[in-house]
Design a protein around this motif. Structure first.
Motif, PDB file in Angstrom:
ATOM      1  N   PRO A 125       0.375  -1.576   0.001  1.00  0.00           N
ATOM      2  CA  PRO A 125       0.198  -0.438  -0.073  1.00  0.00           C
ATOM      3  C   PRO A 125       0.037   1.373  -0.059  1.00  0.00           C
ATOM      4  O   PRO A 125       1.817   1.037   0.010  1.00  0.00           O
ATOM      5  CB  PRO A 125      -0.227  -0.498   1.626  1.00  0.00           C
ATOM      6  N   PRO A 126       0.430   2.766  -0.495  1.00  0.00           N
ATOM      7  CA  PRO A 126       1.686   3.412  -0.188  1.00  0.00           C
ATOM      8  C   PRO A 126       1.755   3.904   1.404  1.00  0.00           C
ATOM      9  O   PRO A 126       1.194   3.991   1.737  1.00  0.00           O
ATOM     10  CB  PRO A 126      -0.020   4.788  -0.468  1.00  0.00           C
ATOM     11  N   THR A 127       3.061   4.719   0.889  1.00  0.00           N
ATOM     12  CA  THR A 127       3.139   5.305   2.553  1.00  0.00           C
ATOM     13  C   THR A 127       2.057   5.989   2.877  1.00  0.00           C
ATOM     14  O   THR A 127       2.205   5.795   4.463  1.00  0.00           O
ATOM     15  CB  THR A 127       4.371   5.430   2.593  1.00  0.00           C
ATOM     16  N   SER A 128       1.207   7.032   2.318  1.00  0.00           N
ATOM     17  CA  SER A 128       0.766   7.686   2.890  1.00  0.00           C
ATOM     18  C   SER A 128      -0.355   7.142   3.151  1.00  0.00           C
ATOM     19  O   SER A 128      -0.814   7.792   4.565  1.00  0.00           O
ATOM     20  CB  SER A 128       0.068   8.801   1.302  1.00  0.00           C
ATOM     21  N   PHE A 129      -1.441   5.690   2.696  1.00  0.00           N
ATOM     22  CA  PHE A 129      -2.188   5.726   3.030  1.00  0.00           C
ATOM     23  C   PHE A 129      -1.700   4.554   4.583  1.00  0.00           C
ATOM     24  O   PHE A 129      -2.371   4.941   5.889  1.00  0.00           O
ATOM     25  CB  PHE A 129      -2.149   4.274   2.294  1.00  0.00           C
ATOM     26  N   CYS A 130      -0.222   4.072   5.040  1.00  0.00           N
ATOM     27  CA  CYS A 130       0.043   4.158   5.944  1.00  0.00           C
ATOM     28  C   CYS A 130      -0.020   4.595   7.128  1.00  0.00           C
ATOM     29  O   CYS A 130       0.081   4.362   8.259  1.00  0.00           O
ATOM     30  CB  CYS A 130       1.603   2.941   5.630  1.00  0.00           C
ATOM     31  N   LYS A 131       0.245   6.173   7.243  1.00  0.00           N
ATOM     32  CA  LYS A 131       0.497   6.929   7.810  1.00  0.00           C
ATOM     33  C   LYS A 131      -0.692   7.404   8.503  1.00  0.00           C
ATOM     34  O   LYS A 131      -0.677   7.874   9.602  1.00  0.00           O
ATOM     35  CB  LYS A 131       1.743   8.300   7.098  1.00  0.00           C
TER      36      LYS A 131
END
Length: 117
Positions: A103-109
């Protein structure tokens, strides 16, 4: 030095067995009136998850057809459900395509704000 033999196994009474499981479930916040048989259904379903057929599960639990279908397994046709979900109807196949995605890093954050600290 004298070595003590291991303690002899003692048979539990039905009441002690029921009370012990009931206390454990209660501690975990689980309410059930099937304390002594609570593992029967889960073991039958786990065997179904690894593609054991109904006859094998029934023999293992020493259940008749009415008991296994009415109490421990759902009445859904397991092979059909697996095929409709796009899974093979045989063997222990549990590969999920989505598990290979990153998953995209922005989503993980957003999900885990402490990531990267």
């Amino acid at each position: 030095m004298k070595i003590k033999p291991p303690r002899q196994a003692q048979e539990w009474s039905y009441f002690s067995h029921r009370e012990s499981i009931g206390k454990t479930l209660s501690f975990a916040g689980i309410r059930s009136n099937k304390n002594t048989h609570i593992n029967c259904g889960s073991s039958a379903r786990m065997a179904g998850n690894v593609c054991a057929n109904v006859d094998q599960i029934r023999r293992q639990g020493r259940w008749n057809n009415t008991t296994i279908n009415g109490a421990y397994l759902t009445n859904l046709p397991r092979e059909w459900v697996r095929s409709m979900a796009g899974r093979p109807t045989y063997g222990r196949f549990f590969y999920l395509v989505r598990a290979a995605l990153n998953p995209p890093t922005s989503f993980c954050k957003k999900l885990f704000p402490a990531i990267g600290k």
